[in-house]
Design a protein around this motif. Sequence first.
Motif, PDB file in Angstrom:
ATOM      1  N   SER A  18       0.919  -1.383  -0.094  1.00 38.00           N
ATOM      2  CA  SER A  18       0.051   0.021  -0.070  1.00 38.00           C
ATOM      3  C   SER A  18       0.802   1.304   0.062  1.00 38.00           C
ATOM      4  O   SER A  18       0.804   2.125  -0.709  1.00 38.00           O
ATOM      5  CB  SER A  18      -0.998  -0.172   1.394  1.00 38.00           C
ATOM      6  N   SER A  39      -9.712   3.513  -6.440  1.00 41.51           N
ATOM      7  CA  SER A  39     -10.357   2.080  -5.913  1.00 41.51           C
ATOM      8  C   SER A  39      -9.561   1.120  -5.626  1.00 41.51           C
ATOM      9  O   SER A  39      -9.429   0.363  -4.669  1.00 41.51           O
ATOM     10  CB  SER A  39     -11.683   1.682  -7.034  1.00 41.51           C
ATOM     11  N   THR A  40      -8.309   0.914  -6.282  1.00 39.32           N
ATOM     12  CA  THR A  40      -7.481   0.042  -6.130  1.00 39.32           C
ATOM     13  C   THR A  40      -6.576   0.462  -4.775  1.00 39.32           C
ATOM     14  O   THR A  40      -6.358  -0.190  -3.809  1.00 39.32           O
ATOM     15  CB  THR A  40      -6.426   0.085  -7.337  1.00 39.32           C
ATOM     16  N   LEU A  42      -7.940   2.115  -2.419  1.00 41.26           N
ATOM     17  CA  LEU A  42      -8.841   2.031  -1.291  1.00 41.26           C
ATOM     18  C   LEU A  42      -8.951   0.615  -0.862  1.00 41.26           C
ATOM     19  O   LEU A  42      -9.052   0.294   0.376  1.00 41.26           O
ATOM     20  CB  LEU A  42     -10.262   2.674  -1.551  1.00 41.26           C
ATOM     21  N   LEU A  43      -8.974  -0.102  -1.886  1.00 42.78           N
ATOM     22  CA  LEU A  43      -9.046  -1.712  -1.779  1.00 42.78           C
ATOM     23  C   LEU A  43      -7.853  -2.150  -0.941  1.00 42.78           C
ATOM     24  O   LEU A  43      -7.998  -3.015  -0.032  1.00 42.78           O
ATOM     25  CB  LEU A  43      -9.229  -2.514  -2.917  1.00 42.78           C
ATOM     26  N   LEU A  46      -8.536  -1.113   2.770  1.00 45.06           N
ATOM     27  CA  LEU A  46      -9.346  -2.196   2.981  1.00 45.06           C
ATOM     28  C   LEU A  46      -8.881  -3.545   3.551  1.00 45.06           C
ATOM     29  O   LEU A  46      -9.275  -4.003   4.439  1.00 45.06           O
ATOM     30  CB  LEU A  46     -10.621  -2.234   2.334  1.00 45.06           C
ATOM     31  N   ALA A  47      -8.120  -3.951   2.661  1.00 47.50           N
ATOM     32  CA  ALA A  47      -7.313  -5.290   2.809  1.00 47.50           C
ATOM     33  C   ALA A  47      -6.397  -5.227   4.223  1.00 47.50           C
ATOM     34  O   ALA A  47      -5.963  -6.660   4.385  1.00 47.50           O
ATOM     35  CB  ALA A  47      -6.550  -5.691   1.504  1.00 47.50           C
ATOM     36  N   ARG A  72     -13.086   8.862   1.976  1.00 48.24           N
ATOM     37  CA  ARG A  72     -13.258   7.350   2.073  1.00 48.24           C
ATOM     38  C   ARG A  72     -12.212   6.607   2.787  1.00 48.24           C
ATOM     39  O   ARG A  72     -12.432   5.598   3.258  1.00 48.24           O
ATOM     40  CB  ARG A  72     -13.222   6.871   0.551  1.00 48.24           C
ATOM     41  N   VAL A  76     -12.636   3.834   5.882  1.00 47.28           N
ATOM     42  CA  VAL A  76     -12.062   2.558   5.804  1.00 47.28           C
ATOM     43  C   VAL A  76     -11.566   2.322   6.985  1.00 47.28           C
ATOM     44  O   VAL A  76     -11.542   1.360   7.744  1.00 47.28           O
ATOM     45  CB  VAL A  76     -11.165   2.182   4.665  1.00 47.28           C
TER      46      VAL A  76
END
Length: 95
Positions: A18, A39-40, A42-43, A46-47, A72, A76
């Motif tokens: 990240s 979005s990547t 943020l994912l 989130l992961a 966002r 998260v």
Amino acid sequence: MPMIAETLAAVAAINLASFAAFGLDKRRARTGGRRIAESTLLLMALAGGTPGAFAGRRAFRHKTRKQPFVARLYAVAALQIAAAMAAAWWLTRQG
């Protein structure tokens, strides 16, 4: 004990990835290269890569003024804190 070591290694890996993704995206933003989708990023947070995402934002001064993205990312983080608190509560109730 091996499961704890594997979990810690996975968390370290996603945080490193990240962090690196924020640096790479910043470099691509400066040079006009193909960007990493928000979005990547943020994912990845989130992961489990939220600390790496926040460190990358700070170290590379990247995505600091994009208010929708910042909101966002904080959402998260709040979700992860709430999930950790719920898990801790649930684990203390088991017995």
